[in-house]
Write an enzyme that holds these catalytic residues in place. Structure first.
Site, short mmCIF file in Angstrom:
data_model
loop_
_atom_site.label_atom_id
_atom_site.label_comp_id
_atom_site.label_asym_id
_atom_site.label_seq_id
_atom_site.Cartn_x
_atom_site.Cartn_y
_atom_site.Cartn_z
N ASP A 68 -6.66 -5.94 6.06
CA ASP A 68 -6.68 -7.15 5.24
C ASP A 68 -6.98 -6.74 3.80
O ASP A 68 -8.08 -6.26 3.51
CB ASP A 68 -7.76 -8.10 5.76
CG ASP A 68 -7.87 -9.39 4.96
OD1 ASP A 68 -7.55 -9.39 3.75
OD2 ASP A 68 -8.29 -10.41 5.53
N ASP A 75 -5.66 15.48 -4.22
CA ASP A 75 -6.10 15.84 -2.87
C ASP A 75 -5.92 17.34 -2.69
O ASP A 75 -5.35 18.02 -3.55
CB ASP A 75 -5.33 15.03 -1.82
CG ASP A 75 -6.18 14.73 -0.59
OD1 ASP A 75 -7.09 15.53 -0.29
OD2 ASP A 75 -5.92 13.72 0.08
#
Length: 701
Positions: free
Chosen positions: A278, A403
């Site tokens: 959500d 990353d």
């Protein structure tokens, strides 16, 4: 970057001139504005000018009421201390003079600008590396019985790397001592730049090398999905504040978290680190998490832990759920056109003043933004995602940290996996998706020019320097990146005292109060899906129970009587986990990660136990939801069914007996079948057909 907090009165460094200089002292902006003027005098050294301007600001500052500033505690091992105007300063460069970067009365940005002006190209390049603290005796890089200081020393003193991730886990006092030893090496450097020590999450239950760290002595909390299941912003901020205190107590300064990725692909292996699917709930949780860690509403406070939100952007839409650490999982896809939803939680991170952003490994396959097709390279090399979207459209001013291992060479084992029969390892590991065939120097140049300030998991300063000297990267970009990184160190007070009290760490980390709060959250996050005939809460009172996946000692402590024979049991309690497959065992991360099918199958040991127990007695089943399990053929067998997001047996039994009732609500839907999973879109939230349990479902007692 988060706004800087001066160490003194905000009026102490203001120009008293009626010239065209800006009212507030901003040397970098001034230099850019007057670039044409300086360009007409080639003999004028711009770095000397920067130092001159800051020195002038100091004269103004020390002539004002700013001398009422509070003397900070200085941490020194074998360095020197200066006394100026009755105040003490660390003489970081050992020259016997107070340089602006050593003066804690100036703002972090001003000090960072001055320090960059002192630095060689090699030293500035070192600030752009985010290495791994080497350890003794570990198979995984950085894990072991302590830091290998002999290997570390040249990384700090010769390559000038001053940011590292720690993967050590253990006793808090020992960990603090290990981190102090790192700072003692850094103090020997030419400019005495302290080390920033970062970590992956280390307060939870799931532990995967390269993504999280075993808790050790830290308080233990439910996974991020469990915090989302509770859905309480204040609780998440409290967790962040506790984690901040525990991190700083052992000398950790940066959290490589939170994950703002939306878990829209149920098969994805990284879901437990997210706040679910959500976007509004995830955004609220991300904002509260950052505020707790950083210690401020919209900024990094001096005693805070800098947060690096990840992974910009769309990582949760991984094709078929395959993860971007692996070449076969290098694509994120957007069949439902929901890219903008994946951005929403990041906007809340920006609102909280997050210090850093980490781009995703993924290539956003065939995606166009604002009418411009994205180059088909990993996000760390994407100018469209970093410069145009992150810096431009969203106005992010902080550090952008890649990353891990995106600049490494990608050999055959990286692209196609290890040969059959050979155990996968981190040898040759790379995530240079889309740029595999570039030289390492060109990868560094492409990353910096796209918008990166720091490279994760590497210490290749020579390649970065070579790229600058070959004019593949403007020198000004190196200055900007180094300044951003250094300003955070100043903001956190590391230049005054990078050391911690190792004995005090034991009293803070894993304190009884912190452990109790974590345990309460574990119980609260449990999500009750079925409670037939009001079976729960239980009243133990000598009830005979058959257990699987639950400690018999913990059950006895609650008043249960564990039995080994189902025929003697009055009740069965089974704790199990979401099923998974190992579809790519020849890749190092593929061998560790959970992929593929989410459903319970005949023949699987835990499912056979559920069938056998439920045929004889009322059976309570709890399923650890590191991914959204398919429970269609479990629901009919369970008298009570619980979604588990990380809980110890004590917290679990607290919930079953009503001592701390479960109150979680699903942060993602639970699909009804694998056919429904395969038909849903990777980028769209809760869109599977006829889910067994909808998102936000949860019962209470």
């Amino acid at each position: 970057m988060a706004s800087s907090t001066p160490r003194r009165a905000p009026t102490a460094c203001v120009w008293r001139s009626t010239s065209s200089f800006p009212t507030t002292y901003r040397p970098r902006r001034l230099l850019r504005a007057e670039g044409a003027f300086f360009g007409s005098y080639p003999e004028f050294n711009v770095r000397v000018l920067q130092r001159l301007l800051i020195s002038t600001a100091i004269l103004v500052a020390t002539g004002s009421s700013a001398l009422a500033a509070t003397q900070p505690l200085l941490g020194v091992r074998d360095g020197k201390v200066l006394t100026v105007d009755g105040l003490r300063f660390r003489d970081l460069d050992r020259d016997g003079k107070l340089s602006p970067f050593e003066d804690w009365r100036l703002t972090p940005d001003q000090r960072a600008i001055d320090l960059v002006a002192h630095m060689t190209l090699e030293e500035r390049a070192g600030e752009m590396m985010h290495g791994t603290l080497p350890a003794v005796g570990g198979m995984v890089p950085g894990r072991g019985q302590g830091y290998d200081l002999a290997k570390l020393k040249p990384l700090i003193l010769d390559r000038h790397v001053t940011t590292f991730i720690t993967r050590l886990s253990g006793d808090p006092t020992w960990l603090a001592e290990q981190n102090n030893a790192v700072q003692a090496i850094a103090e020997q450097g030419r400019l005495g730049v302290p080390v920033t020590i970062s970590t992956d999450p280390r307060h939870h239950f799931q532990f995967v090398a390269g993504a999280s760290v075993a808790p050790g002595g830290f308080s233990q909390w439910p996974e991020a999905t469990g915090l989302a299941a509770i859905g309480d912003d204040k609780l998440v901020r409290r967790f962040g504040d506790i984690a901040r205190q525990e991190y700083r107590a052992v000398g950790i300064h940066q959290a490589l978290s939170p994950m703002a990725d939306l878990a829209t692909e149920p098969r994805w292996s990284r879901i437990s680190g997210t706040f679910g699917e959500d976007p509004d709930l995830a955004g609220r949780m991300v904002k509260a998490y950052i505020q707790g860690f950083q210690g401020g509403e919209t900024n990094l406070a001096p005693g805070g832990v800098s947060a690096v939100v990840k992974h910009w952007v769309g990582y949760g839409a991984s094709a078929k759920g395959f993860d971007g650490h692996n070449s076969y999982g290098r694509y994120a896809v957007f069949p439902a056109g929901q890219f903008d939803l994946h951005v929403k939680p990041f906007d809340q991170a920006f609102a909280a003043g997050v210090v850093g952003v980490m781009p995703t490994y993924a290539i956003l396959k065939d995606l166009a933004l604002d009418g411009h097709p994205l180059e088909q390279v990993g996000a760390g090399f994407s100018k469209g995602l970093l410069n145009d979207q992150l810096r431009g459209k969203h106005g992010f001013k902080g550090i952008v940290l890649s990353d891990w291992a995106i600049t490494n060479d990608c050999p055959e084992t990286c692209r196609d996996g290890f040969p059959e029969g050979q155990k996968p390892s981190f040898a040759g590991f790379s995530t240079a998706w889309g740029v595999e065939d570039l030289s390492k120097v060109d990868r560094y140049a492409k990353g910096v020019n796209a918008g990166l300030d720091q490279f994760g998991g590497v210490e290749d300063t020579a390649e970065l320097v070579a790229a600058v000297r070959a004019s593949k990267i403007p020198s000004a970009r190196i200055d900007d990146a180094a300044r951003r990184v250094l300003a955070i160190k100043f903001e956190q007070g590391l230049f005054e005292n990078p050391y911690v009290d190792a004995k005090a760490a034991a009293a803070i980390v894993g304190s009884k109060a912190f452990v109790a709060e974590g345990r309460a959250a574990q119980s609260a996050a449990l999500t009750l899906l079925e409670n037939k005939n009001g079976l729960l809460p239980l009243k133990p009172s000598g009830k005979k129970v058959w257990l699987k996946g639950v400690s018999a000692d913990a059950a006895r402590a609650r008043g249960f009587v564990p039995v080994d024979d189902l025929a003697q049991a009055e009740l069965a309690i089974i704790r199990t986990a979401t099923p998974f497959q190992t579809l790519h065992p020849n890749f190092v991360f593929g061998a560790m990660q959970h992929e593929g099918d989410l459903s319970f199958k005949d023949g699987a040991a835990d499912y056979e136990a559920i069938k056998a127990a439920s045929a004889k007695v009322a059976t309570i089943v709890a399923v650890y939801l590191d991914r959204p399990a398919i429970l269609t053929n479990v629901r009919d067998k369970a008298a009570a069914l619980i979604g588990d997001f990380g809980a110890g047996d004590e917290a679990f039994l607290d919930a079953l007996t009503g001592a701390a009732p479960p109150r979680g609500r699903l942060p993602f839907e639970l699909p009804s079948s694998m056919a429904a999973v395969e038909a849903q879109a990777e980028d769209a939230p809760h869109d599977s057909k006829a889910p067994l349990y909808p998102i936000h479902f949860g019962l209470t007692y």
